[in-house]
Design a protein around this motif. Structure first.
Motif, mmCIF file in Angstrom:
data_model
loop_
_atom_site.group_PDB
_atom_site.id
_atom_site.type_symbol
_atom_site.label_atom_id
_atom_site.label_comp_id
_atom_site.label_asym_id
_atom_site.label_seq_id
_atom_site.Cartn_x
_atom_site.Cartn_y
_atom_site.Cartn_z
ATOM 1 N N LYS A 79 0.847 -1.197 0.000
ATOM 2 C CA LYS A 79 0.000 0.000 0.000
ATOM 3 C C LYS A 79 0.888 1.254 0.000
ATOM 4 C CE LYS A 79 -3.612 2.670 0.656
ATOM 5 N NZ LYS A 79 -4.501 3.015 -0.442
ATOM 6 N N ALA A 80 1.919 1.253 0.843
ATOM 7 C CA ALA A 80 2.844 2.387 0.885
ATOM 8 C C ALA A 80 3.536 2.553 -0.468
ATOM 9 C CB ALA A 80 3.874 2.191 2.002
ATOM 10 N N ARG A 81 3.895 1.444 -1.070
ATOM 11 C CA ARG A 81 4.545 1.490 -2.391
ATOM 12 C C ARG A 81 3.628 2.116 -3.432
ATOM 13 N NH1 ARG A 81 8.945 1.588 -5.731
ATOM 14 N NH2 ARG A 81 8.622 0.297 -7.528
ATOM 15 N N LYS A 82 2.353 1.751 -3.391
ATOM 16 C CA LYS A 82 1.383 2.308 -4.340
ATOM 17 C C LYS A 82 1.282 3.827 -4.162
ATOM 18 C CE LYS A 82 -3.406 1.954 -5.798
ATOM 19 N NZ LYS A 82 -4.714 1.411 -5.502
ATOM 20 N N LEU A 83 1.196 4.277 -2.922
ATOM 21 C CA LEU A 83 1.143 5.717 -2.651
ATOM 22 C C LEU A 83 2.429 6.407 -3.114
ATOM 23 C CD1 LEU A 83 -0.448 5.534 0.898
ATOM 24 C CD2 LEU A 83 -1.562 6.394 -1.176
ATOM 25 N N TRP A 84 3.566 5.755 -2.876
ATOM 26 C CA TRP A 84 4.869 6.302 -3.274
ATOM 27 C C TRP A 84 4.913 6.512 -4.795
ATOM 28 C CZ3 TRP A 84 8.594 8.461 -0.523
ATOM 29 C CH2 TRP A 84 9.844 8.638 -1.089
ATOM 30 N N LEU A 85 4.427 5.530 -5.537
ATOM 31 C CA LEU A 85 4.430 5.636 -6.998
ATOM 32 C C LEU A 85 3.452 6.708 -7.481
ATOM 33 C CD1 LEU A 85 4.755 1.887 -8.031
ATOM 34 C CD2 LEU A 85 6.513 3.669 -8.089
ATOM 35 N N GLN A 86 2.333 6.894 -6.768
ATOM 36 C CA GLN A 86 1.417 7.980 -7.119
ATOM 37 C C GLN A 86 2.114 9.333 -6.931
ATOM 38 O OE1 GLN A 86 -1.859 6.900 -4.471
ATOM 39 N NE2 GLN A 86 -3.164 6.547 -6.258
ATOM 40 N N LEU A 87 2.863 9.469 -5.852
ATOM 41 C CA LEU A 87 3.618 10.701 -5.608
ATOM 42 C C LEU A 87 4.665 10.915 -6.692
ATOM 43 C CD1 LEU A 87 3.949 10.435 -1.755
ATOM 44 C CD2 LEU A 87 2.923 12.359 -2.984
ATOM 45 N N TYR A 88 5.283 9.834 -7.138
ATOM 46 C CA TYR A 88 6.267 9.927 -8.216
ATOM 47 C C TYR A 88 5.608 10.416 -9.503
ATOM 48 C CZ TYR A 88 9.654 8.582 -11.748
ATOM 49 O OH TYR A 88 10.509 8.598 -12.825
ATOM 50 N N GLU A 89 4.442 9.865 -9.808
ATOM 51 C CA GLU A 89 3.731 10.265 -11.028
ATOM 52 C C GLU A 89 3.335 11.734 -10.992
ATOM 53 O OE1 GLU A 89 0.502 7.518 -11.461
ATOM 54 O OE2 GLU A 89 1.856 5.825 -11.806
ATOM 55 N N LEU A 90 3.072 12.267 -9.796
ATOM 56 C CA LEU A 90 2.727 13.685 -9.646
ATOM 57 C C LEU A 90 3.968 14.581 -9.632
ATOM 58 C CD1 LEU A 90 -0.074 13.445 -6.939
ATOM 59 C CD2 LEU A 90 -0.351 14.113 -9.337
#
Length: 141
Positions: A79-90
């Motif tokens: 779950k943390a990884r998914k959020l991390w990748l969303q932050l990367y995409e932004l």
């Protein structure tokens, strides 16, 4: 025969070159800038190899954490990884790699190995990432 230390350093250098996306010309130039008179990692002594690795670290490269098959990653880490990748995409996060997330988790909890995060630690990391995502203008699920 090359020492174990030398072999590991050379392996890390070649991984860093690939992960940083350096062209052959840029790679050779980096070696030359780090150790004048040399343009091949094979020609460097142990101290110079470490200098070159230190240079890669200043460019933002970090070795990946070894995966341990005996201890899979908990669902909260995914779950943390998914959020991390969303932050990367932004564009809020510069480095999408697991090691960057692990460093973030260590700053938040003191635990640098994602496999060793307790439920409480994982919740701290996830909540911090959710808040960061909100500030960055993203949506959490």
């Amino acid at each position: 025969m090359a020492s174990e230390y030398r072999r590991k350093c050379l392996a890390k250098i070649h991984i860093a070159k690939k992960e940083l996306g350096l062209s052959e010309e840029d790679y050779r130039s980096l070696i030359e800038a780090t150790v004048p008179g040399k343009n091949s990692a094979a020609d460097l002594d142990d101290g110079q190899l470490q200098q070159l690795l230190d240079r890669f670290y200043t460019l933002g490269w970090r070795p990946r954490l070894p995966r341990n098959r005996e201890r899979p990653l908990p669902a909260t880490v995914w779950k943390a990884r998914k959020l991390w990748l969303q932050l990367y995409e932004l564009g809020a996060v510069q480095n999408p790699q697991w090691t960057a997330l692990a460093r973030f988790a260590k700053r938040m909890t003191g635990v640098g190995d994602l496999r060793r995060l307790t439920g409480k630690h994982a919740a701290i990391v996830i909540e911090a990432l959710k808040q960061w995502l909100e500030r960055a203008g993203g949506e959490t699920e």
